[in-house]
Write an enzyme that holds these catalytic residues in place. Structure first.
Site, PDB file in Angstrom:
ATOM      1  N   GLU A 233       1.091  -1.511  -0.155  1.00 51.68           N
ATOM      2  CA  GLU A 233      -0.525  -0.088  -0.203  1.00 51.68           C
ATOM      3  C   GLU A 233       1.036   1.224  -0.014  1.00 51.68           C
ATOM      4  O   GLU A 233       0.432   2.224  -0.698  1.00 51.68           O
ATOM      5  CB  GLU A 233      -0.744  -0.259   1.616  1.00 51.68           C
TER       6      GLU A 233
ATOM      7  N   GLU B  64      -3.864  -9.215   4.404  1.00 50.21           N
ATOM      8  CA  GLU B  64      -4.795  -9.081   5.217  1.00 50.21           C
ATOM      9  C   GLU B  64      -5.626  -9.782   5.748  1.00 50.21           C
ATOM     10  O   GLU B  64      -6.319 -10.444   6.873  1.00 50.21           O
ATOM     11  CB  GLU B  64      -5.022  -7.483   5.388  1.00 50.21           C
TER      12      GLU B  64
END
Ligand code: NAI
Length: 693
Positions: free
Chosen positions: A105, A125
């Site tokens: 990210e 995640e």
């Protein structure tokens, strides 16, 4: 310093330095923003390159910060990413090793990215019951396209950067020289004065986004029954397609907050941390130096010995395998070879790998061939007399410093150690069947086991890919001692009114990989029968339902005899409810004068799971397990306990120990209530509002 700052020919190079994987903890996040500001304030700097060195660009959020206030302390990861995205000077990510989760990210917030072809790229995640919460669900689909993004975000599985080389994610994927390529690109962009690209401004192109999302959502819903995270990932990705960037981010953030607070994510994170914590044993610090293990001996080439041998062969450790007679030895070898050849047929091994592993294996009938072994694992019949003979021989011939391990599942490891003149070199290594597949290894620490012996076996377990949990010496160690109480309750339920298929259905709906009776049929009901016969002599006060004995007396040992708690058609493992067994159970209830009653699924689940919890509490109290999370690891990795419930002890914490104790006290008033003496530890924790974990 978590971020090293250096200027090379007008380009600021920010090198992350937070071993092992450049986790993005608070100090690193601060370091990144400060270094960026410093570069932007310096007129001599034309652009910025961010790198993490060869091992990792970044493995993502710092897991040590989870559940701590630092995780939400500014600058948060979204703040850092926005800062890089808004930088007036070009920022290029130089990615080697891995860019995972928050690490990816972060790179997505930069203007350009160059990666090494083998770097691992992913957003894992979802494996912790979460979603990428720092813009990943919004930027990643813009960079790699909708379908790839859905696959990778929902599965959490990383891919090599080379697989994404033809997407907009990377400006270039190179074999080597990532940093130099990034610096060159940064300089070129700075000199050109071109507008800096931001992933957030890109659009997601897809010929039928609506249709694809609907299709994907159905698939995800079907595959993730107990897990809320995959569908939340879909919600956020859908927002990336249908709404503007900021609105999409808001959807992502809201979903992330909900998932973070969910029981499932808490359980998955508990499981993740517990597995790491299991490897850390109090008192075994860096001052305890493990012995080196370069050669292993195994005594007994039966079911367990063969599987245990494969673990070492797979890790490249030579094994000498000893049997009593040629026939048993040949059979053991043939089984190992057949297992490898099956793997080769499935494409998991090459023919060369099969031969290389077999070449590491030396069969023998002579104890002398074990004299060079650094570790000998005994896997012979489960009889004290046989163990005594084997350990006596091993003591006579094993070299000084060799570790002598027993795979016993029920016998006293301290007594076994006394069969040698070196009890400090003895311990238990309790593998689970099939030993080449099951991840769990209970490492049984005897009274005399030396710290370096324990440390050696813990390190070796990691080397052969096992999850090791330390147990003290007791009958059944952690896992089997607890399962016995679970099985006892399952038996009592049959007498009181339930049938095997109802109990199994309830437990499987709770999330167990297999209910107790299907499990019994798979493992062989005769194993428990033999144990109960022994108990009847050693501990006659322990009560059992006789139904399991009656089943064995009918010759119904399980799948291996074609009949057990269920009927099986030849060559078919499908468990079919058996009218014969149902009749046997009902007749037994009548004989005992028990009026059968309707038992609801909740009672079934609570009685079986709380039986585990209560015995687990005793095991903790006695110090057999050092921490509640170790018990959870045993159940998650060895007994098919649902990961999304975090293990029996974590599950009890989630239900609330007050509530667990209240149910136990209710069960204590029922038939077979004598099995419900709550552990003092459980009572104390429940009454003071505390929990196990
Ligand atoms: P098994 O009966 O399949 O194999 C035992 C082997 O040891 C046989 O091949 C036998 O010929 C050999 N043997 C017996 N005495 C010997 C001696 N004095 N010297 C050399 N070889 C000898 O038994 P299994 O199932 O492999 O069990 C072995 C040990 O592992 C037992 O202690 C058992 O309690 C334990 N265990 C078994 C599990 C299972 O699921 N089967 C799970 C965990 C532990």
């Amino acid at each position: 310093m978590p971020v090293n700052y250096e200027i090379r020919d007008g380009i600021a190079i920010l090198t992350l330095h937070n071993p092992p994987v450049n986790g993005l903890g608070i100090a690193t996040r601060r370091g990144l923003v400060e270094s960026l500001d410093r570069a932007c304030d310096d007129d001599a700097v034309k652009g910025v390159v961010v790198t993490g060195g060869a091992r990792a660009f970044s493995g993502g959020a710092d897991i040590r910060e989870f559940n701590r206030p630092e995780a939400s302390q500014e600058p948060t990861l979204p703040t850092v990413i926005t800062a890089f995205e808004a930088s007036p000077k070009p920022v290029v990510a130089a990615i080697e090793g891995m860019a995972l989760g928050g690490g990816l990210e972060l790179a997505l917030g930069m203007h350009h990215r160059i990666a090494a072809s083998g770097a691992q790229i992913g957003l894992p995640e979802v494996k912790l019951g979460l979603l990428p919460g720092a813009g990943g669900t919004q930027r990643f689909p813009r960079a790699v396209g909708l379908e790839t993004a859905v696959n990778m975000i929902v599965s959490g599985t990383p891919v090599a950067a080379s697989r994404l080389a033809d997407t907009r994610l990377f400006d270039a994927v190179v074999e080597e020289g990532v940093l130099d390529a990034a610096i060159a690109l940064c300089r070129e962009v700075a000199e050109s004065g071109a507008t800096l690209p931001r992933v957030r401004d890109w659009t997601i192109e897809h010929p039928d986004a609506e249709g694809f999302l609907g299709f994907a959502r159905n698939g995800v819903a079907a595959a993730s029954a107990h897990y809320p995270a995959p569908l939340k990932c879909m919600d956020a990705i859908e927002a990336a397609v249908k709404r503007d960037f900021e609105a999409g981010l808001a959807v992502e953030r809201e979903a992330f907050a909900q998932l973070l607070a969910s029981d499932e994510s808490r359980a998955l994170r508990h499981a993740f941390f517990s597995e790491r914590a299991a490897g850390k044993v109090a008192g075994l610090d860096a001052s305890v130096v493990p012995r080196s293990i370069d050669a292993v001996g195994i005594v007994g080439a039966g079911t367990m010995g063969g599987g245990i041998a494969m673990n070492f062969l797979n890790a490249g450790i030579p094994v000498t395998l000893l049997e009593l007679g040629q026939e048993a030895l040949d059979r053991g070898l043939a089984t190992i070879r057949r297992n490898y050849e099956n793997s080769a047929r499935k494409g998991k091994l090459t023919a060369e790998q099969v031969e290389a592993r077999m070449a590491l294996l030396t069969p023998t009938l002579s104890y002398d061939d074990l004299a060079h072994a650094d570790l000998v694992v005994e896997a012979v019949f489960e009889e004290m007399g046989v163990k005594e003979a084997v350990f006596g021989r091993l003591d006579d011939l094993a070299k000084p410093g060799a570790i002598l391990a027993s795979n016993t599942s029920t016998l006293d490891v301290d007594r076994i150690a006394q069969f040698t003149r070196r009890p400090s070199d003895v311990l238990g290594t309790h593998f689970f069947s099939p030993a080449n597949v099951m991840k769990l290894l209970e490492v049984v620490r005897g009274k005399a086991t030396a710290p370096d012996v324990l440390a050696t076996v813990m390190a070796l377990a990691r080397r052969i890919g096992k999850t090791a949990v330390v147990s003290g010496v007791c009958d059944g160690f952690i896992g089997n001692r607890m399962i016995e109480q679970y099985s006892r309750q399952a038996g009592f339920l049959l007498e009181e009114g339930a049938l095997p298929q109802q109990v199994d259905r309830a437990m499987e709906a709770f999330g167990m990989a297999m209910g107790p009776f299907r499990m019994g049929d798979l493992a062989g009901n005769d194993i428990g029968w033999a144990i109960r016969k022994r108990r009847a002599v050693d501990s006659p006060e322990i009560t059992y339902s006789r139904t399991a004995d009656l089943l064995c007396e009918m010759g119904r040992f399980g799948q291996k005899t074609g009949a057990g708690w269920y009927d099986y058609a030849p060559g078919d493992r499908t468990a079919r409810p058996s009218p014969v067994v149902d009749a046997m159970i009902e007749a037994y209830s009548a004989e005992q004068g028990i009026t059968r009653r309707r038992i609801d699924d909740q009672e079934i689940v609570e009685r079986l799971v709380y039986a585990l919890v209560n015995e687990g509490a005793l095991i903790l109290e006695e110090g057999i397990a050092a921490k509640a999370s170790d018990i959870d690891v045993v159940y998650l990795t060895g007994y098919g306990f649902p990961v999304w419930r975090g293990g029996p002890m974590f599950h009890a914490d989630t239900v609330g120990l007050y509530n667990v104790l209240r149910s136990m006290r209710r069960f204590a008033k029922g038939l077979h209530g004598d099995a419900w003496e709550p552990s003092p530890l459980l009572v104390e924790l429940a009454e003071t509002g505390r929990s196990f974990n």
